[in-house]
Each structure stands twice: as structure tokens, then as C-alpha cells.
Design a protein around this motif. Structure first.
Motif, mmCIF file in Angstrom:
data_model
loop_
_atom_site.group_PDB
_atom_site.id
_atom_site.type_symbol
_atom_site.label_atom_id
_atom_site.label_comp_id
_atom_site.label_asym_id
_atom_site.label_seq_id
_atom_site.Cartn_x
_atom_site.Cartn_y
_atom_site.Cartn_z
ATOM 1 N N THR A 130 75.165 -14.871 -49.126
ATOM 2 C CA THR A 130 74.768 -15.697 -50.260
ATOM 3 C C THR A 130 73.933 -16.853 -49.720
ATOM 4 O OG1 THR A 130 76.682 -17.150 -50.063
ATOM 5 C CG2 THR A 130 76.931 -15.195 -51.465
ATOM 6 N N ARG A 131 73.116 -17.432 -50.611
ATOM 7 C CA ARG A 131 72.271 -18.535 -50.147
ATOM 8 C C ARG A 131 73.131 -19.690 -49.611
ATOM 9 N NH1 ARG A 131 67.027 -19.023 -50.896
ATOM 10 N NH2 ARG A 131 66.916 -17.906 -52.869
ATOM 11 N N SER A 132 74.253 -19.941 -50.284
ATOM 12 C CA SER A 132 75.045 -21.098 -49.837
ATOM 13 C C SER A 132 75.651 -20.868 -48.451
ATOM 14 C CB SER A 132 76.121 -21.452 -50.864
ATOM 15 O OG SER A 132 77.005 -20.377 -50.989
ATOM 16 N N GLU A 133 75.951 -19.616 -48.132
ATOM 17 C CA GLU A 133 76.453 -19.331 -46.773
ATOM 18 C C GLU A 133 75.370 -19.629 -45.734
ATOM 19 O OE1 GLU A 133 79.670 -15.675 -47.092
ATOM 20 O OE2 GLU A 133 77.580 -15.192 -47.501
ATOM 21 N N VAL A 134 74.133 -19.297 -46.093
ATOM 22 C CA VAL A 134 73.037 -19.554 -45.147
ATOM 23 C C VAL A 134 72.798 -21.065 -45.037
ATOM 24 C CG1 VAL A 134 70.622 -19.092 -44.595
ATOM 25 C CG2 VAL A 134 71.984 -17.339 -45.754
ATOM 26 N N VAL A 135 72.832 -21.745 -46.180
ATOM 27 C CA VAL A 135 72.555 -23.187 -46.184
ATOM 28 C C VAL A 135 73.550 -23.937 -45.304
ATOM 29 C CG1 VAL A 135 72.594 -25.280 -47.625
ATOM 30 C CG2 VAL A 135 71.391 -23.239 -48.430
ATOM 31 N N ARG A 136 74.837 -23.635 -45.439
ATOM 32 C CA ARG A 136 75.818 -24.438 -44.694
ATOM 33 C C ARG A 136 75.716 -24.205 -43.192
ATOM 34 N NH1 ARG A 136 81.583 -21.567 -46.508
ATOM 35 N NH2 ARG A 136 81.172 -19.627 -45.408
#
Ligand code: IPM
Ligand code: MN
Length: 351
Positions: A162-168
Motif C-alpha cells: 500500500t502507498r502508506s507502507e511505502v511512505v513510512r
């Protein structure tokens, strides 16, 4: 400082290398007036044998109520050659990473001055290498849907991000790059994989928030080659779970031995410190395994508590043992080698 540390020795050489790290930590506590209360708990094959589950709830309770986790290794050959095994020790490690929210695995690669000529790679290539992998640890193909179909004749593992997994994860990468040489490499396979295109697109969008960081994007196959050819051209590398697993084993060759590489897994709250090597069952119980990766993981733990002087004292004594040849057989090259426990005793005595 008073610290409660969950102590997960695990399988194979895990208990032996953990014992040495405990000796070293206790010596540090004596010298710098700290107090560690060790809280042993079961994981891996040892836990399967005892309670039928590789990461039991009691172990999780001990971890979440501690200040950090020091971990040895997980895995047992009796499961490796049995594709039908219902529970595997490794599932415990994955469950632990997921339940503790450890989404970023920090794996530094550096050289030890006294070992440079022991590396199979040429001195001029590796001298001065100082890079850090940030491996995503709770997503990707390790955790995607998997199974069999067509009456078992077809198998599948899926990679999802997910994008949020990549962002963090990328955020940690940018922040780390800011404290170092401000160079970040995003490792992916964006010419083929959709998840990689999400990674690349996400990191590209984040670049504007870190204008000082110079970001490069490289395909994982090219990085695998360049890493051993020009390790000095890298500083901070961010990548997904499986690519990070493979590349960090490769990177350990630069340092001279897998038995030297520590890691820290960080995320939502608690951190876990573990060597990158596995349970090395062939050496289990023989008192021959190299304890330095675990000892250096303990140094990362002190750094994690902000106790940098203590961490440096560990790194220095490790360097001293390498210089003096107080090493296990993987590093002794025919010269006298020391037992795992002797290396631990020497390190503790010399702190
Ligand atoms: C590692 C190990 C683990 C992994 C195994 C034991 C599941 O190889 O920590 O790199 O693949 O993550
Ligand atoms: Mn691995």
C-alpha cells in the motif's frame, strides 16, 4: 538507566551467540552503571516443541512489556525439508515482526580495518564502505496471499504494497539520509513490477519534502551487481522485503563474514535487535559460531537508547578482538581460532 530486555534466543546457534551478547551487555552495565533485567522467552522451533506455536502469546506479552527485544536466530532443518509441515519456526519470526509493528529493518554494511584483506573482494573496491539498507519488513511477498491450486500443481505467492507502507519506510530512509551523506537509492524492479512502480512513484512524490537529498532509482538486478563492484557509491538504500533480504546477505560479503552483520528492526514502538544470519544448524551446540553479529546488534540497542558511548565501547572492543585475532574459526584462516564462549569472555573482560 534501568532496562527490561526481552531475550529471545531461538534456535540453532541462537542461544550460544545470545549468551555472549548478554555477557557483553552485563559488562557494559557494570562499567556505566546501568541495570538490565533480562526476560527470556520462547520462539522458533524451541517454542514449537514446548507449546506448539513458534511465537506464543506469552512471548509477545514479554516483548511488548519490555524496552527492547534482543533476538538470536530462528529455523530448524527438520522443517526445511518437509514441505508439508503445518507450523514452521520462521512463521514465528514473521508473526513477531508483524505483531510488534517492526516495519523497517536497518541493516548497516561497513568494513572492519583488520578484515579488509580477508574479504573475497579487492581492498580498493571495499575500503571505506559505509552503507545502510532499510529493508521493508512487514509487507510484500512475505505477507501476501499464497497457496496452491489445480490440485496442488500450481503454487502462488502474491506481492502487495500500500502507498502508506511505502511512505513510512521511505520517510525513515529520507530522515536517515539527512543524518548521513544525503544520498538515497530506491531499489526496485519498476520495469516489470506494479508494486515497484508504486514504490517509485511514491518516493518521487516525497522528494520535494527533502530537497537536500539526492535520490537515485535503480533496478534490483543492477544493484546486485554494483553493490559488490562499487559499494562505495551507495549510502542509504531503501527497498521492499524480499529484495532487502537477498541484497543484505550479499552485502555481508563486503564485511568479510555473515557472522558480523547486526541489524535493528524498528517501527511503531518497540525495537528488536538481531544478527542478519540464520540459525546455522550445522554449528549448533559446537561453540564455534561467530557471536559478533549479535554483540554488534546489542551495540545498536544501546544506540537505540541514546547510549552512544556504551555502544561505541562495544564497537571498539569488537574491533580490538578482530585486530588481536580473538576470533572464531570463520575468520581465523588457519590461525588459532577461539570458541564462541571464549570470544564472549574476552570481549566482556576487555570492556
Ligand atoms: C532474515 C532471515 C529471515 C527473513 C528468515 C529466517 C525468515 O533470512 O532475517 O533475513 O527472510 O527475513
Ligand atoms: Mn535473510
Amino acid at each position: 538507566m534501568k532496562m527490561n530486555i526481552a531475550l529471545l534466543a531461538g534456535d540453532g546457534i541462537g542461544p550460544e551467540v545470545i549468551d555472549q551478547a548478554v555477557k557483553v551487555c552485563n559488562a557494559i552495565c557494570n562499567k556505566y552503571n546501568h541495570e538490565i533485567s533480562w526476560r527470556p522467552a520462547l520462539t522458533g522451533a524451541a517454542a514449537i516443541d514446548a507449546v506448539g506455536e513458534p511465537y506464543p502469546d506469552e512471548t509477545h506479552e514479554i516483548c511488548v512489556s519490555s524496552d527492547a527485544v534482543l533476538f538470536g536466530a530462528i529455523g530448524h532443518p527438520r522443517f526445511d525439508n518437509d514441505p508439508s509441515a503445518k507450523v514452521r519456526p520462521e512463521q514465528g519470526l514473521l508473526k513477531m515482526r508483524k505483531k510488534l509493528g517492526l516495519f523497517a529493518n536497518v541493516r548497516p554494511t561497513f568494513t572492519f580495518p583488520s578484515l579488509i584483506d580477508k574479504s573475497p573482494l579487492k581492498r580498493e573496491r571495499i575500503e571505506g564502505t559505509d552503507l545502510v539498507f532499510l529493508r521493508e519488513l512487514t509487507g510484500g511477498i512475505y505477507f501476501g496471499e499464497r497457496g496452491r491450486k489445480d490440485e496442488g500443481e500450481t503454487a502462488f505467492d502474491t506481492c502487495t504494497y500500500t502507498r502508506s507502507e511505502v511512505v513510512r519506510l521511505a520517510k525513515k530512509g529520507f530522515e536517515l539520509a539527512m543524518t548521513r551523506s544525503k544520498k538515497l537509492c530506491c531499489v526496485d524492479k519498476a520495469n516489470v513490477l506494479e508494486t515497484s512502480r508504486l514504490w517509485r512513484e511514491t518516493v518521487q512524490r516525497m522528494e520535494k519534502d527533502y530537497p537536500e537529498v539526492e535520490v537515485s532509482y535503480e533496478f534490483v538486478d543492477a544493484v546486485a551487481m554494483r553493490l559488490v563492484q562499487w559499494p562505495n557509491s551507495y549510502d542509504v538504500l531503501i527497498t521492499e522485503n524480499l529484495f532487502g533480504d537477498i541484497l543484505t546477505d550479499e552485502a555481508s560479503v563486503i564485511s568479510g563474514s555473515m557472522g558480523l552483520m547486526p541489524s535493528a528492526s524498528v517501527g511503531e514502538s518497540i525495537a528488536l535487535y538481531e544478527p542478519i544470519h540464520g540459525s546455522y544448524p550445522q554449528a549448533a551446540g559446537k561453540d564455534i559460531a561467530n557471536p559478533l553479529a549479535t554483540v554488534l546488534s546489542a551495540a545498536m540497542m544501546f544506540d537505540g537508547f541514546g547510549l552512544n558511548e556504551e555502544a561505541n565501547a562495544i564497537k571498539n572492543v569488537v574491533n580490538k578482538s578482530l585486530e588481536k585475532g580473538v576470533v572464531t574459526e570463520d575468520l581465523s584462516e588457519g590461525a588459532k581460532s577461539f570458541k564462541t564462549s571464549e570470544v564472549g569472555d574476552w570481549l566482556a573482560a576487555n570492556i
